[in-house]
Design an enzyme around this catalytic site. Structure first.
Site, PDB file in Angstrom:
ATOM      1  N   TRP A 128     -25.854  12.275  -7.403  1.00  0.00           N
ATOM      2  CA  TRP A 128     -24.527  12.148  -8.308  1.00  0.00           C
ATOM      3  C   TRP A 128     -23.931  12.407  -8.982  1.00  0.00           C
ATOM      4  O   TRP A 128     -22.275  12.367  -8.552  1.00  0.00           O
ATOM      5  CB  TRP A 128     -24.984  11.265  -9.594  1.00  0.00           C
ATOM      6  CG  TRP A 128     -26.131   9.466  -9.304  1.00  0.00           C
ATOM      7  CD1 TRP A 128     -27.052   9.882  -8.997  1.00  0.00           C
ATOM      8  CD2 TRP A 128     -26.060   9.223  -8.226  1.00  0.00           C
ATOM      9  NE1 TRP A 128     -27.451   8.681  -8.450  1.00  0.00           N
ATOM     10  CE2 TRP A 128     -26.608   7.832  -7.943  1.00  0.00           C
ATOM     11  CE3 TRP A 128     -23.996   8.528  -7.937  1.00  0.00           C
ATOM     12  CZ2 TRP A 128     -26.686   6.653  -7.367  1.00  0.00           C
ATOM     13  CZ3 TRP A 128     -23.971   6.856  -7.100  1.00  0.00           C
ATOM     14  CH2 TRP A 128     -25.032   6.633  -7.040  1.00  0.00           C
ATOM     15  N   ASP A 197     -22.598  12.479 -17.534  1.00  0.00           N
ATOM     16  CA  ASP A 197     -23.355  11.471 -17.305  1.00  0.00           C
ATOM     17  C   ASP A 197     -24.874  10.963 -17.367  1.00  0.00           C
ATOM     18  O   ASP A 197     -25.538  11.789 -17.055  1.00  0.00           O
ATOM     19  CB  ASP A 197     -22.947  11.311 -15.536  1.00  0.00           C
ATOM     20  CG  ASP A 197     -22.606   9.852 -14.985  1.00  0.00           C
ATOM     21  OD1 ASP A 197     -24.525   9.298 -15.562  1.00  0.00           O
ATOM     22  OD2 ASP A 197     -24.045  10.087 -13.797  1.00  0.00           O
ATOM     23  N   LYS A 221     -30.012   0.716 -15.630  1.00  0.00           N
ATOM     24  CA  LYS A 221     -31.405   1.306 -16.328  1.00  0.00           C
ATOM     25  C   LYS A 221     -31.977   0.864 -17.490  1.00  0.00           C
ATOM     26  O   LYS A 221     -32.576   0.374 -18.151  1.00  0.00           O
ATOM     27  CB  LYS A 221     -31.488   2.625 -16.032  1.00  0.00           C
ATOM     28  CG  LYS A 221     -30.969   3.275 -14.461  1.00  0.00           C
ATOM     29  CD  LYS A 221     -30.026   4.067 -14.178  1.00  0.00           C
ATOM     30  CE  LYS A 221     -29.687   4.248 -13.160  1.00  0.00           C
ATOM     31  NZ  LYS A 221     -30.045   4.311 -11.716  1.00  0.00           N
TER      32      LYS A 221
END
Lengths: 385, 385
Positions: A128, A197, A221
């Site tokens: 990511w 992030d 999540k």
């Protein structure tokens, strides 16, 4: 009772030493180790189910309401208020409810935060952050000040303030790396606009929001269903977006309108609000952090003494959210995953970049599920070593 | 039964000539005239409610599933397949499930479709087309070839092919104008790449997709809950996005990955899939169009003979989705709206740009609700003229 359910019953009865009543409760639910979208609290799902056709005698579903009406507005504003309480967010930060996932933020962050320098430092800790780096490079100069790519991202590199570029507009990190199962034990320090992030560990443990310039996180999540992205941004970073920034990617647009510039993802925000409310009533982030650490410790302790299974990450880089592990033999990994599935332990397959297994045990994942996994791993080990 | 529900019961019993059984069914639901998010089919909501905690014995909610797992993939692919069937979409068009609303498309369209000319023609028919124009101007040259702003957008201007700019990359229209209650009776003709914001009338009537280069629509009117944006784009228009286009706004990104480049808004797509499935089993778009025209005609016929109420739009520009109407007196409008609310007829307040009332009667809005509204308007008229 269908044959599938009957089989499930006997597997569960045999495996987890649960009572008949516990098993019946569990019959319609599995232990879901998905890395995201992931487990939601059962109480939240049941509340959503009860509300679904008629929300609080309004005669309509939350999904059918005008987002400008007072019922939805109350849901929207309470969700923001509760998130502010949970994370102790100061008044000089805006909380934005957006769409498009963290992937959209990979562009929005540089577009909004680049000054005339158009320069930023990034830490490369996985797939990511690589994507975040690639996207930022399209809009300016990116320097990778630290990376763990040399060991397939199985650790968090150390960072010190003397590595920062003098003219960088910000420093970007990925606090928890879902695929590799690593997380930052300590945040980078020093004079820097820290951008994070936080998609896979937001709300899982205490973070001092004041240490960040900007935090962003996809919802799927620890927050709620997919389709919602939360941005928490310090006000002084607003209003300087590059000219080319689409209006919808300019944080100022949403800060000015309380995230109501256009129709927000109302149902996802409603679900997130239910999750926030429940967390607050269960002791907030401190309690959640304690439960998360306990769950992770159980699994790491088992892995560290096992003769068959081992964790792929060592020491202080270990994530408490995503725990990858392997047997060292691909055929055995595959056998384990399929037998686990039959035992109601689902979505344990590891990401292809790491292989083996991965147990994602986010906030809503129950301790009993970790214990059941460990019981099953013990049995599997006894039968296969 | 609470006092609120009891009051509701007697209002409904008195007003709509429904039987006791019908009223009981309706007790937990209102007639919701919201312009969006809007009514969903009751059967779809009930299905979602039944599936919410445990989808088809998977042991998890659709909201909790890995988007890469086979259960969600099947939902995702079936939704696309059913939409293709419903709209008869040719193979040379891609169907994309995106996020960010039509407002994000206001930037994505020019960013993706501008050639080196960077030029487009737009038709200005209301607030949303104005926003689309303003955003496109940030990336190139926009010429407004027709406008109805002179009469507060209460009609659709006529357009002929000789008005098109020779070097325009596309012509942009808004097929149905939610706020003003107008729609295009006929599409613009001639050699042109037609781009259409179809947010408020997609799936309400037959459109020949082959006449368009690109169609986009927010989901929250005829498709499902908010948080999903559908783009239908002809393949030859892909792959030419401007360099500055964020990866997530480049249609090619999503076309290449079946709208799975990152986590999609899974629950909204699942809901949309249920809506598509139900439409297909109820005769598809042709049947829906017939029902929609019948509903709208009932209300327009009443308005055209009323001594108190009048429609704000005339003739062939009238929308069958959004029907604004006024009494001509602001105090009476307000009285009407609050009395209607008490009679379970909700969200009838008109947009501030038009004033008065607006009945949004999208696909899922029942004919019985239109009849009940007309009964109530008759009664109100008799008491107030």
């Amino acid at each position: 009772m269908s044959l599938v359910l009957l089989t499930k019953y006997f597997h569960l009865r045999h495996l987890s030493n649960s009572s008949h009543a516990e098993i019946i409760l569990l019959m319609n639910r599995c232990y879901n180790f998905s890395a995201g979208p992931a487990n939601l609290p059962l109480e939240v799902l049941e509340q959503a189910q009860a509300d679904l056709v008629d929300y609080q005698e309004t005669g309509m579903s939350v999904m059918e309401m005008s987002h400008r009406g007072k019922t939805y507005m109350a849901i929207h504003q309470k969700a923001e208020k509760d998130l502010r309480l949970l994370m102790d967010i100061s008044e000089n930060y805006k909380v934005l409810f957006l769409q498009g996932g963290a992937s959209t933020q990979f562009a929005a962050v540089p577009m909004n935060l680049f000054s005339s320098n158009r320069s930023a430092d990034y830490v490369k800790t996985g797939a990511w952050s690589k994507k975040a780096i690639a996207e930022a490079k399209r809009y300016g100069t990116v320097r990778v000040i630290a990376s763990s790519e040399d060991k397939n991202f199985n650790y968090i590199p150390s960072i010190s303030a003397d590595q920062y570029s003098a003219n960088a507009d910000y420093l970007h990190i990925t606090s928890n790396n879902t695929i590799y199962g690593t997380c930052f034990a300590n945040l980078p320090t020093g004079e820097v606009t820290l951008v994070c992030d936080m998609s896979s560990d937001i709300l899982s443990k205490s973070y001092d929001v004041n240490k960040f310039g900007l935090i962003y996180a996809g919802s799927q999540k620890n927050i709620g269903p997919s389709g919602l992205t939360i941005v928490i941004v310090r006000e002084d970073l607003l209003g300087r977006a590059m000219d080319i920034t689409p209006t919808m990617l300019d944080y100022q647009t949403h800060a000015n309108s309380g995230s109501m510039f256009n129709t927000p993802p109302c149902f996802s925000i409603y679900m997130a609000g239910l999750v926030f409310e429940r967390m607050l009533s269960n002791g907030g982030i401190k309690s959640m952090e304690a439960r998360n650490k306990e769950k992770a410790q159980l699994l790491y302790d088992f892995l560290d003494q096992s003769n068959l299974f081992s964790a792929t990450v060592e020491g202080s880089s270990r994530s408490i959210m995503n725990i990858p592990f392997v047997t060292g033999r691909q055929d055995l990994d595959e056998q384990f995953i399929s037998e686990a599935e039959l035992n109601n332990l689902k979505t344990l397959k590891g990401h292809r970049s790491v292989g083996g297994m991965r147990a994602s045990i986010y906030n809503a994942f129950p301790k009993k599920g970790v214990e059941t996994l460990i019981d099953f791993m013990s049995e599997f080990e006894n039968s296969n070593v």
